[in-house]
Scaffold this active site. Structure first.
Site, mmCIF file in Angstrom:
data_model
loop_
_atom_site.group_PDB
_atom_site.id
_atom_site.type_symbol
_atom_site.label_atom_id
_atom_site.label_comp_id
_atom_site.label_asym_id
_atom_site.label_seq_id
_atom_site.Cartn_x
_atom_site.Cartn_y
_atom_site.Cartn_z
ATOM 1 N N ASN A 140 0.834 -1.193 0.000
ATOM 2 C CA ASN A 140 0.000 0.000 0.000
ATOM 3 C C ASN A 140 0.871 1.246 0.000
ATOM 4 O OD1 ASN A 140 -2.337 1.537 0.112
ATOM 5 N ND2 ASN A 140 -3.219 0.364 1.814
ATOM 6 N N PHE A 141 0.237 2.403 -0.171
ATOM 7 C CA PHE A 141 0.912 3.705 -0.105
ATOM 8 C C PHE A 141 2.049 3.862 -1.107
ATOM 9 C CE2 PHE A 141 -1.835 4.751 3.217
ATOM 10 C CZ PHE A 141 -1.873 3.725 4.146
ATOM 11 N N LEU A 142 1.921 3.193 -2.269
ATOM 12 C CA LEU A 142 2.894 3.413 -3.356
ATOM 13 C C LEU A 142 2.687 4.833 -3.867
ATOM 14 C CD1 LEU A 142 4.927 2.724 -5.611
ATOM 15 C CD2 LEU A 142 3.021 1.675 -6.856
ATOM 16 N N THR A 176 -4.720 -3.450 -3.777
ATOM 17 C CA THR A 176 -5.849 -2.942 -4.564
ATOM 18 C C THR A 176 -5.394 -1.667 -5.247
ATOM 19 O OG1 THR A 176 -6.667 -1.648 -2.703
ATOM 20 C CG2 THR A 176 -7.613 -3.845 -2.991
ATOM 21 N N LEU A 392 -6.880 -0.640 3.329
ATOM 22 C CA LEU A 392 -7.016 0.784 3.686
ATOM 23 C C LEU A 392 -6.616 1.707 2.522
ATOM 24 C CD1 LEU A 392 -5.363 0.399 7.165
ATOM 25 C CD2 LEU A 392 -7.813 0.485 6.624
HETATM 26 C C1 LIG Z 1 5.757 -11.401 -2.618
HETATM 27 C C2 LIG Z 1 5.653 -9.863 -2.288
HETATM 28 C C3 LIG Z 1 5.224 -8.985 -3.526
HETATM 29 C C4 LIG Z 1 5.087 -7.509 -3.166
HETATM 30 C C5 LIG Z 1 4.734 -6.592 -4.377
HETATM 31 C C6 LIG Z 1 3.334 -6.926 -4.915
HETATM 32 C C7 LIG Z 1 2.915 -5.968 -6.056
HETATM 33 C C8 LIG Z 1 2.586 -4.561 -5.505
HETATM 34 C C9 LIG Z 1 2.226 -3.606 -6.658
HETATM 35 C C10 LIG Z 1 2.019 -2.178 -6.133
HETATM 36 C C11 LIG Z 1 0.676 -2.033 -5.430
HETATM 37 C C12 LIG Z 1 0.445 -0.618 -4.943
HETATM 38 C C13 LIG Z 1 -0.884 -0.548 -4.216
HETATM 39 C C14 LIG Z 1 -1.189 0.824 -3.665
HETATM 40 O O1 LIG Z 1 -0.299 1.532 -3.203
HETATM 41 C C15 LIG Z 1 -2.645 1.323 -3.733
HETATM 42 S S1 LIG Z 1 -2.951 1.954 -5.438
HETATM 43 C C16 LIG Z 1 -2.395 3.637 -5.250
HETATM 44 C C17 LIG Z 1 -1.125 3.872 -6.055
HETATM 45 N N1 LIG Z 1 -0.657 5.224 -5.833
HETATM 46 C C18 LIG Z 1 -1.184 6.295 -6.471
HETATM 47 O O2 LIG Z 1 -2.056 6.181 -7.318
HETATM 48 C C19 LIG Z 1 -0.611 7.643 -6.041
HETATM 49 C C20 LIG Z 1 -0.486 8.608 -7.212
HETATM 50 N N2 LIG Z 1 0.264 8.020 -8.297
HETATM 51 C C21 LIG Z 1 1.623 7.819 -8.189
HETATM 52 O O3 LIG Z 1 2.272 8.098 -7.180
HETATM 53 C C22 LIG Z 1 2.313 7.176 -9.382
HETATM 54 O O4 LIG Z 1 1.494 7.369 -10.518
HETATM 55 C C23 LIG Z 1 2.558 5.665 -9.199
HETATM 56 C C24 LIG Z 1 3.617 5.478 -8.121
HETATM 57 C C25 LIG Z 1 1.268 4.948 -8.815
HETATM 58 C C26 LIG Z 1 3.077 5.073 -10.522
HETATM 59 O O5 LIG Z 1 4.257 5.773 -10.882
HETATM 60 P P1 LIG Z 1 4.346 6.478 -12.345
HETATM 61 O O6 LIG Z 1 5.463 7.446 -12.302
HETATM 62 O O7 LIG Z 1 2.991 6.933 -12.720
HETATM 63 O O8 LIG Z 1 4.697 5.249 -13.351
HETATM 64 P P2 LIG Z 1 6.156 4.638 -13.619
HETATM 65 O O9 LIG Z 1 7.018 4.784 -12.437
HETATM 66 O O10 LIG Z 1 6.673 5.210 -14.895
HETATM 67 O O11 LIG Z 1 5.833 3.083 -13.813
HETATM 68 C C27 LIG Z 1 4.836 2.669 -14.727
HETATM 69 C C28 LIG Z 1 4.529 1.232 -14.396
HETATM 70 O O12 LIG Z 1 3.920 1.173 -13.082
HETATM 71 C C29 LIG Z 1 2.661 0.523 -13.190
HETATM 72 N N3 LIG Z 1 1.715 1.086 -12.217
HETATM 73 C C30 LIG Z 1 1.109 2.289 -12.276
HETATM 74 N N4 LIG Z 1 0.309 2.454 -11.212
HETATM 75 C C31 LIG Z 1 0.408 1.327 -10.455
HETATM 76 C C32 LIG Z 1 -0.191 0.885 -9.234
HETATM 77 N N5 LIG Z 1 -1.075 1.643 -8.570
HETATM 78 N N6 LIG Z 1 0.137 -0.349 -8.770
HETATM 79 C C33 LIG Z 1 1.000 -1.131 -9.447
HETATM 80 N N7 LIG Z 1 1.607 -0.777 -10.610
HETATM 81 C C34 LIG Z 1 1.309 0.447 -11.103
HETATM 82 C C35 LIG Z 1 2.208 0.784 -14.627
HETATM 83 O O13 LIG Z 1 1.220 -0.179 -14.992
HETATM 84 C C36 LIG Z 1 3.524 0.620 -15.368
HETATM 85 O O14 LIG Z 1 3.839 -0.761 -15.479
HETATM 86 P P3 LIG Z 1 3.553 -1.530 -16.890
HETATM 87 O O15 LIG Z 1 4.431 -0.842 -17.938
HETATM 88 O O16 LIG Z 1 3.882 -2.975 -16.643
HETATM 89 O O17 LIG Z 1 2.053 -1.328 -17.158
HETATM 90 C C1 LIG Z 2 -7.862 1.263 -0.996
HETATM 91 N N1 LIG Z 2 -6.542 1.943 -0.968
HETATM 92 C C2 LIG Z 2 -5.492 1.119 -1.624
HETATM 93 C C3 LIG Z 2 -6.548 3.348 -1.410
HETATM 94 C C4 LIG Z 2 -6.837 3.526 -2.863
HETATM 95 N N2 LIG Z 2 -5.900 3.489 -3.827
HETATM 96 N N3 LIG Z 2 -6.519 3.735 -5.047
HETATM 97 C C5 LIG Z 2 -7.862 3.918 -4.843
HETATM 98 C C6 LIG Z 2 -8.930 4.175 -5.702
HETATM 99 C C7 LIG Z 2 -10.215 4.299 -5.164
HETATM 100 C C8 LIG Z 2 -10.418 4.141 -3.767
HETATM 101 C C9 LIG Z 2 -11.765 4.244 -3.175
HETATM 102 C C10 LIG Z 2 -12.234 3.199 -2.362
HETATM 103 C C11 LIG Z 2 -13.472 3.286 -1.782
HETATM 104 C C12 LIG Z 2 -14.257 4.425 -2.024
HETATM 105 F F1 LIG Z 2 -15.472 4.513 -1.487
HETATM 106 C C13 LIG Z 2 -13.787 5.492 -2.825
HETATM 107 C C14 LIG Z 2 -12.540 5.386 -3.405
HETATM 108 O O1 LIG Z 2 -12.005 6.350 -4.216
HETATM 109 C C15 LIG Z 2 -12.881 7.420 -4.588
HETATM 110 C C16 LIG Z 2 -12.108 8.258 -5.596
HETATM 111 N N4 LIG Z 2 -11.081 8.985 -4.843
HETATM 112 C C17 LIG Z 2 -9.794 8.708 -4.936
HETATM 113 C C18 LIG Z 2 -9.163 9.660 -4.138
HETATM 114 N N5 LIG Z 2 -10.117 10.455 -3.578
HETATM 115 C C19 LIG Z 2 -11.316 10.010 -4.027
HETATM 116 C C20 LIG Z 2 -9.363 3.895 -2.916
HETATM 117 C C21 LIG Z 2 -8.102 3.782 -3.467
#
Ligand SMILES: CCCCCCCCCCCCCC(=O)CSCCNC(=O)CCNC(=O)[C@H](O)C(C)(C)COP(=O)(O)OP(=O)(O)OC[C@H]1O[C@@H](n2cnc3c(N)ncnc32)[C@H](O)[C@@H]1OP(=O)(O)O
Ligand SMILES: CN(C)Cc1n[nH]c2ccc(-c3ccc(F)cc3OCCn3ccnc3)cc12
Length: 392
Positions: A140-142, A176, A392
Site C-alpha cells: 500500500n501507499f505506493l 488494490t 485501507l
Molecule cells: C511477494 C511480495 C510482492 C510484493 C509486491 C506486490 C505488487 C505490488 C504492486 C504495487 C501495489 C500498490 C498498491 C497501492 O499503493 C494502492 S494503489 C495507489 C497507487 N498510488 C497512487 O495512485 C498515487 C499517485 N500516483 C503515483 O504516485 C504514481 O502514478 C505511481 C507510483 C502509482 C506510478 O508511478 P508512475 O510514475 O505513474 O509510473 P512509472 O514509475 O513510470 O511506472 C509505470 C509502471 O507502473 C505501473 N503502475 C502504475 N500504477 C500502479 C499501481 N497503482 N500499482 C502497481 N503498478 C502500477 C504501470 O502499470 C507501469 O507498469 P507496466 O508498464 O507494466 O504497465
Molecule cells: C484502498 N486503498 C489502496 C486506497 C486507494 N488506492 N486507489 C484507490 C482508488 C479508489 C479508492 C476508493 C475506495 C473506496 C471508495 F469509497 C472510494 C474510493 O475512491 C474514490 C475516488 N477517490 C480517490 C481519491 N479520492 C477520491 C481507494 C483507493
C-alpha cells in the site's frame, strides 16, 4: 486492457491477460518459494540522484515527511478534485499491525537534499484463499512525487519491496488499485452515502438531483439523532474475544478473507479516535454480542475550493450481522457518522454490502477498485460478494 503493453507487469508472477481464457492453469502460487540465500541480498539500483531509506514510522519527523509526501502526491479522483489525506495517526496505525517489519516501510530520498520523493509499504497479513491460509504482504501507499512520474520508478519500488518481503520468506501479496493491471481477482464498485449534502454539492462531490431543491435534498438524507438498535455501543477491550469469534465465523463464508486472531482484532478493530470506529450490539439478558460494524476515517483534501479544504469521509470496514438486520445496523453506523460530523460515508460492494447500499441511499461512485494477488492464481475472477477483504 488487451492491446496495452505492460512491460513491467508482463515480467511478474501475476495472472497475465493472455492467459485469461486458459482454465487448465492450477489455482495457487505461480512461482515456488526459493531459499532465502537465493534472494538478491542488496537493494535494487535507483537512478543516481536517489537513495533508499527505511522509514521509521515511529519517528514523528519521518512520519511527518511521509504524511507531507502523500498529502501532496497520493491518489486523486478521476477529475482531480480530491486527494486522499491520510492522517499521521492513521498511517501509524496502518503500518504497525502485529508482526510488522520496519524494513517494509520503504522511502526514496534525493541524495543531495534528503527530500523524500517516493514511498511504498508492506505489512504482513494472513489471508485465507478458499481453505488455504497464506502468509502475505499487503502492499500500500505506493507514491512517486508528481515531479518524478513516468520515469519507471514504480517498477523499481515494487521490485525492492518484493525483495524485502522475500527476505522474510513470504512469497505472496495482496493489493488494490483504481487502475487496471494484470490481472484483477475482482473488481468492486464504490458507493457514497451523503451525510452533509449541502457541503458535498458546494464542493462538487455531488450534484443537485434533477427537479430537486437544496432543502428537499437535505431532507432526503436526514438521519435521526440517535441509533435505534437496543444494546448498540462502542467496542471495548474486553469485547475482543467475542468480536474475534463473531468476525472469524462471518468471514469464513468468503473466498478471500483475512484470518484474524485476537491480536489482529485488537489492532485493527479497537476504536482509535479519528482513525477507526467500531460498534457492536450486546443482547440485553445474555450479554451475547450478536452484531458488529466498523468504519475508518480517511479525509480527502478538496483541491481548489474557496470555502472548504477537507472532506471528512468514513469508509465501511468490517460489518457482521447475525441478529440485527444488516440494513438497521448500517443505518445506525450512518447515524453515528453523521453525529460525528462526517460529510460522506463510503462503502465497497464487497461482502454483503450490496443488500443495504441502495436502500440506505448510497449512490454509485465514479470508479472501481480492483483487487490483486501477487504470485497466487485464482482460476476465475470473484464476484465482489465473494470478497471478505477491505484494504485501507
Ligand atoms: C511477494 C511480495 C510482492 C510484493 C509486491 C506486490 C505488487 C505490488 C504492486 C504495487 C501495489 C500498490 C498498491 C497501492 O499503493 C494502492 S494503489 C495507489 C497507487 N498510488 C497512487 O495512485 C498515487 C499517485 N500516483 C503515483 O504516485 C504514481 O502514478 C505511481 C507510483 C502509482 C506510478 O508511478 P508512475 O510514475 O505513474 O509510473 P512509472 O514509475 O513510470 O511506472 C509505470 C509502471 O507502473 C505501473 N503502475 C502504475 N500504477 C500502479 C499501481 N497503482 N500499482 C502497481 N503498478 C502500477 C504501470 O502499470 C507501469 O507498469 P507496466 O508498464 O507494466 O504497465
Ligand atoms: C484502498 N486503498 C489502496 C486506497 C486507494 N488506492 N486507489 C484507490 C482508488 C479508489 C479508492 C476508493 C475506495 C473506496 C471508495 F469509497 C472510494 C474510493 O475512491 C474514490 C475516488 N477517490 C480517490 C481519491 N479520492 C477520491 C481507494 C483507493
Amino acid at each position: 486492457a488487451l492491446e496495452k503493453r505492460h512491460k513491467f507487469w508482463e515480467t511478474q508472477p501475476v495472472g497475465q491477460f493472455k492467459d485469461l481464457g486458459a482454465t487448465n492453469l492450477p489455482e495457487g502460487p505461480i512461482e515456488p518459494a526459493t531459499p532465502i540465500s537465493d534472494v538478491k541480498q542488496e537493494p535494487y539500483n535507483l537512478p543516481n540522484l536517489y537513495e533508499w531509506v527505511t522509514c521509521d514510522m515511529n519517528s514523528e519527523e519521518v512520519c511527518n515527511e511521509v504524511y507531507v509526501l502523500l498529502t501532496n502526491n497520493y491518489v486523486e479522483d478521476d477529475e482531480n478534485m480530491f486527494r486522499f489525506n491520510y492522517s499521521k495517526e492513521f498511517l501509524h496505525w496502518a503500518l504497525h499491525p502485529p508482526g510488522y517489519f520496519r524494513s517494509w516501510h520503504i522511502g526514496v530520498r534525493v541524495k543531495s537534499s534528503k527530500k523524500l520523493v517516493a514511498f511504498i509499504t508492506g505489512i504482513p497479513a494472513r489471508i485465507r484463499v478458499r481453505d488455504e491460509v497464506v502468509n502475505m504482504a499487503e502492499i500500500n501507499f505506493l507514491c512517486v512525487h508528481k515531479k518524478l512520474r513516468s520515469k519507471r520508478l514504480a517498477p523499481v519500488m515494487i521490485k525492492e519491496v518484493t525483495r524485502r518481503v522475500h527476505l522474510e520468506n513470504i512469497w505472496q501479496a495482496g493489493y488494490t488499485a483504481g487502475v487496471i493491471l494484470p490481472t484483477p481477482i475482482s473488481t468492486c464498485q464504490y458507493w457514497h452515502r451523503s451525510l452533509n449534502p449541502k457541503k458535498l454539492i458546494d464542493v462538487g462531490f455531488s450534484r443537485l438531483g434533477a427537479r430537486m431543491t437544496m432543502s428537499r435534498t437535505i431532507k432526503l438524507y436526514k438521519l435521526p439523532e440517535s441509533t435505534v438498535t437496543p444494546g448498540f455501543r462502542k467496542m471495548e477491550l474486553h469485547d475482543i474475544p467475542a468480536v474475534t469469534r463473531l468476525l472469524r465465523n462471518y468471514l469464513s463464508q468468503f473466498i478471500v478473507a483475512p484470518d484474524f486472531d485476537e491480536n489482529d482484532v485488537e489492532h485493527w478493530l479497537l476504536p482509535k479516535e479519528n482513525v477507526i470506529d467500531s460498534y457492536l450490539v450486546e443482547g440485553p439478558e445474555t450479554q451475547e454480542i450478536t452484531d458488529f460494524c466498523s468504519f475508518y476515517t480517511l479525509p480527502s483534501s478538496i483541491l481548489g475550493n474557496q470555502n472548504y479544504s477537507t472532506l471528512k469521509a468514513a469508509y465501511s470496514y468490517y460489518n457482521v450481522s447475525t441478529k440485527t438486520p444488516l440494513l438497521q445496523l448500517m443505518n445506525d453506523a450512518l447515524i453515528v457518522a453523521k453525529r460525528k460530523d462526517y460529510d460522506v460515508f463510503n462503502a465497497l460492494d464487497v461482502m454483503q454490502n450490496e443488500c443495504f447500499l441502495k436502500e440506505l441511499k448510497f449512490g454509485p461512485g465514479d470508479g472501481k477498485l480492483h483487487y490483486y494477488l501477487y504470485n497466487y492464481r485464482i482460476r476465475h475472477a470473484l464476484n465482489p460478494s465473494e470478497l471478505g477483504l477491505v484494504l485501507l
